[in-house]
Scaffold this motif. Structure first.
Motif, mmCIF file in Angstrom:
data_model
loop_
_atom_site.group_PDB
_atom_site.id
_atom_site.type_symbol
_atom_site.label_atom_id
_atom_site.label_comp_id
_atom_site.label_asym_id
_atom_site.label_seq_id
_atom_site.Cartn_x
_atom_site.Cartn_y
_atom_site.Cartn_z
ATOM 1 N N LYS A 153 -0.108 69.101 48.659
ATOM 2 C CA LYS A 153 0.479 68.671 49.778
ATOM 3 C C LYS A 153 0.365 69.854 51.058
ATOM 4 O O LYS A 153 0.395 69.762 52.120
ATOM 5 N N GLN A 154 0.483 71.173 50.242
ATOM 6 C CA GLN A 154 0.341 72.352 51.087
ATOM 7 C C GLN A 154 -1.124 72.519 51.632
ATOM 8 O O GLN A 154 -1.305 73.713 52.083
ATOM 9 N N ARG A 155 -2.143 71.693 51.242
ATOM 10 C CA ARG A 155 -3.407 71.741 51.523
ATOM 11 C C ARG A 155 -4.206 73.134 50.880
ATOM 12 O O ARG A 155 -4.692 73.838 51.500
ATOM 13 N N LYS A 156 -3.624 73.451 49.684
ATOM 14 C CA LYS A 156 -4.116 74.719 48.936
ATOM 15 C C LYS A 156 -5.169 74.326 47.985
ATOM 16 O O LYS A 156 -4.929 73.372 47.185
ATOM 17 N N PRO A 157 -6.263 74.987 47.798
ATOM 18 C CA PRO A 157 -7.329 74.392 46.936
ATOM 19 C C PRO A 157 -7.006 74.623 45.677
ATOM 20 O O PRO A 157 -6.224 75.280 45.280
ATOM 21 N N ILE A 158 -7.331 73.467 44.650
ATOM 22 C CA ILE A 158 -7.340 73.216 43.477
ATOM 23 C C ILE A 158 -8.521 73.068 42.407
ATOM 24 O O ILE A 158 -9.438 72.611 42.946
ATOM 25 N N ALA A 159 -8.719 73.868 41.619
ATOM 26 C CA ALA A 159 -9.756 74.109 40.627
ATOM 27 C C ALA A 159 -9.638 73.633 39.328
ATOM 28 O O ALA A 159 -8.478 74.485 38.947
ATOM 29 N N ALA A 160 -10.467 73.011 39.001
ATOM 30 C CA ALA A 160 -9.950 72.851 37.324
ATOM 31 C C ALA A 160 -11.374 72.543 36.709
ATOM 32 O O ALA A 160 -12.339 71.822 36.882
ATOM 33 N N LEU A 161 -11.478 73.040 35.258
ATOM 34 C CA LEU A 161 -12.640 72.978 34.562
ATOM 35 C C LEU A 161 -12.590 72.298 33.367
ATOM 36 O O LEU A 161 -11.480 72.781 32.689
ATOM 37 N N CYS A 162 -13.812 71.797 33.131
ATOM 38 C CA CYS A 162 -14.006 71.160 31.680
ATOM 39 C C CYS A 162 -12.952 70.009 31.265
ATOM 40 O O CYS A 162 -13.071 69.108 31.920
ATOM 41 N N HIS A 163 -12.048 70.505 30.191
ATOM 42 C CA HIS A 163 -10.827 69.447 30.170
ATOM 43 C C HIS A 163 -9.630 69.737 31.100
ATOM 44 O O HIS A 163 -8.744 69.277 31.090
ATOM 45 N N GLY A 164 -9.629 70.966 32.072
ATOM 46 C CA GLY A 164 -8.818 71.298 32.925
ATOM 47 C C GLY A 164 -8.327 69.963 33.688
ATOM 48 O O GLY A 164 -7.039 69.951 34.225
ATOM 49 N N PRO A 165 -9.322 69.493 34.159
ATOM 50 C CA PRO A 165 -8.814 67.907 34.948
ATOM 51 C C PRO A 165 -8.023 67.073 34.316
ATOM 52 O O PRO A 165 -7.490 66.192 35.042
ATOM 53 N N ALA A 166 -7.706 67.267 33.128
ATOM 54 C CA ALA A 166 -6.714 66.335 32.405
ATOM 55 C C ALA A 166 -5.521 66.485 33.099
ATOM 56 O O ALA A 166 -4.154 65.540 33.239
ATOM 57 N N ALA A 167 -5.009 67.986 33.559
ATOM 58 C CA ALA A 167 -3.980 67.857 34.234
ATOM 59 C C ALA A 167 -3.668 67.113 35.488
ATOM 60 O O ALA A 167 -2.605 66.721 36.085
ATOM 61 N N PHE A 168 -4.813 66.485 36.012
ATOM 62 C CA PHE A 168 -4.652 65.725 37.202
ATOM 63 C C PHE A 168 -4.213 64.300 36.937
ATOM 64 O O PHE A 168 -3.878 63.433 37.766
ATOM 65 N N LEU A 169 -4.212 63.866 35.611
ATOM 66 C CA LEU A 169 -3.614 62.709 35.240
ATOM 67 C C LEU A 169 -2.168 62.606 35.577
ATOM 68 O O LEU A 169 -1.944 61.321 35.919
ATOM 69 N N MET A 170 -1.364 63.449 35.355
ATOM 70 C CA MET A 170 0.098 63.417 35.553
ATOM 71 C C MET A 170 0.191 63.279 36.918
ATOM 72 O O MET A 170 1.218 62.497 37.484
ATOM 73 N N ALA A 171 -0.482 64.111 37.823
ATOM 74 C CA ALA A 171 -0.327 64.201 39.264
ATOM 75 C C ALA A 171 -0.670 62.372 39.726
ATOM 76 O O ALA A 171 -0.156 62.156 40.749
ATOM 77 N N ALA A 172 -1.719 62.085 39.348
ATOM 78 C CA ALA A 172 -2.109 60.750 39.574
ATOM 79 C C ALA A 172 -1.297 59.597 39.220
ATOM 80 O O ALA A 172 -1.060 58.585 39.954
ATOM 81 N N LYS A 173 -0.705 59.889 37.907
ATOM 82 C CA LYS A 173 0.513 59.066 37.602
ATOM 83 C C LYS A 173 1.690 59.111 38.674
ATOM 84 O O LYS A 173 2.417 58.203 39.042
ATOM 85 N N LEU A 174 2.078 60.364 39.105
ATOM 86 C CA LEU A 174 3.341 60.473 40.043
ATOM 87 C C LEU A 174 2.693 59.900 41.649
ATOM 88 O O LEU A 174 3.502 59.465 42.237
ATOM 89 N N ASP A 175 1.507 60.223 41.747
ATOM 90 C CA ASP A 175 0.839 59.669 43.053
ATOM 91 C C ASP A 175 -0.520 59.096 42.865
ATOM 92 O O ASP A 175 -1.412 59.781 42.623
ATOM 93 N N PRO A 176 -0.363 57.895 42.784
ATOM 94 C CA PRO A 176 -1.654 57.017 42.533
ATOM 95 C C PRO A 176 -2.905 57.370 43.503
ATOM 96 O O PRO A 176 -3.951 56.963 42.987
#
Length: 236
Positions: free
Chosen positions: A127-150
């Motif tokens: 939301k603050q338009r700050k870059p987010i990088a995730a590596l290998c299995h790191g993008p699993a952290a995006f799953l809760m973000a997607a649950k909170l905001d589909p």
């Protein structure tokens, strides 16, 4: 030039399922980006959900996986101290940071993917338009973000450790789900390298994802480049 502040969010999950094998942070996925950030003059802050020292995946310490950055880390007492004393996620807010980096290891499939605090942190960076990088299995952290905001992953180009790579490392039966499959189910447009275990980075606006350990350096560099691009567009 003003010092850039990078937050690194690390898994602290230790155990695989239905096996005695342990997991945790994949060492090179932490050390490669960590030293890229330090050598670029950045300040790096390490955080886990509970704070303290996260486990390191034993496989990532084996000779065939030792990288120059791993050897540098083993001689770096200050870096070891910071890893042993990560901050607790509840004590961290995005405001002081310019970017977020999430290394892999299989651990994020469990703790970061299921953490409300992790999901909220990622969404706040976004939301603050700050870059987010995730590596290998790191993008699993995006799953809760997607649950909170589909809408978070909907139509976004992302990559991660692939189903094919999962099968080839023979841990497919010891994980709760295949990350590639779930990212697609959350509406992401999944991309990957033609050949398994070759470097691949996907950039979609402020979301930067790397496929596997060989993508670590490029993923970290891409995060720094995205921060610089955004500052240039604002006239900094």
């Amino acid at each position: 030039m003003e010092t850039k502040n990078i937050l690194m969010l690390l898994t602290a999950h230790r155990y695989m399922e239905d096996t005695q094998s342990e997991t945790g942070v994949w060492l090179g996925e932490f050390t490669d980006p960590y030293y890229i950030f330090l050598d670029a003059g950045c300040k790096v802050t390490l955080v886990t959900i509970q704070g303290g020292e996260p486990p390191i995946d034993p496989m990532s310490k084996l000779t065939e996986h030792i990288t120059a950055s791993n050897r540098r880390f083993l001689a770096d007492k200050e870096a070891q101290f910071h890893l042993q004393n990560t901050l607790a996620l509840q004590n961290v807010i995005p405001d002081p940071f310019d970017g977020l980096f999430i290394p892999g290891g299989h651990g994020p499939l469990w703790d970061l993917a299921r953490s409300l605090e992790s999901g909220r942190l990622i969404l706040e960076f976004y939301k603050q338009r700050k870059p987010i990088a995730a590596l290998c299995h790191g993008p699993a952290a995006f799953l809760m973000a997607a649950k909170l905001d589909p809408s978070f992953l909907l139509g976004k180009k992302v990559t991660s450790f692939t189903n094919t790579e999962e099968a080839l490392v023979a841990r497919k039966n010891n994980i709760p789900y295949e990350l590639e499959t779930v990212l697609k189910a959350r509406g992401a447009e999944f991309t990957s390298a033609t050949l398994p275990f070759t470097a691949h980075v996907e950039i979609d606006g402020d979301l930067i994802t790397g496929q596997n350990p060989l993508s670590a350096r490029q993923t970290a560099t891409s995060l720094l480049e995205r921060i610089a691009e955004k500052e240039a567009s604002l006239g900094f």
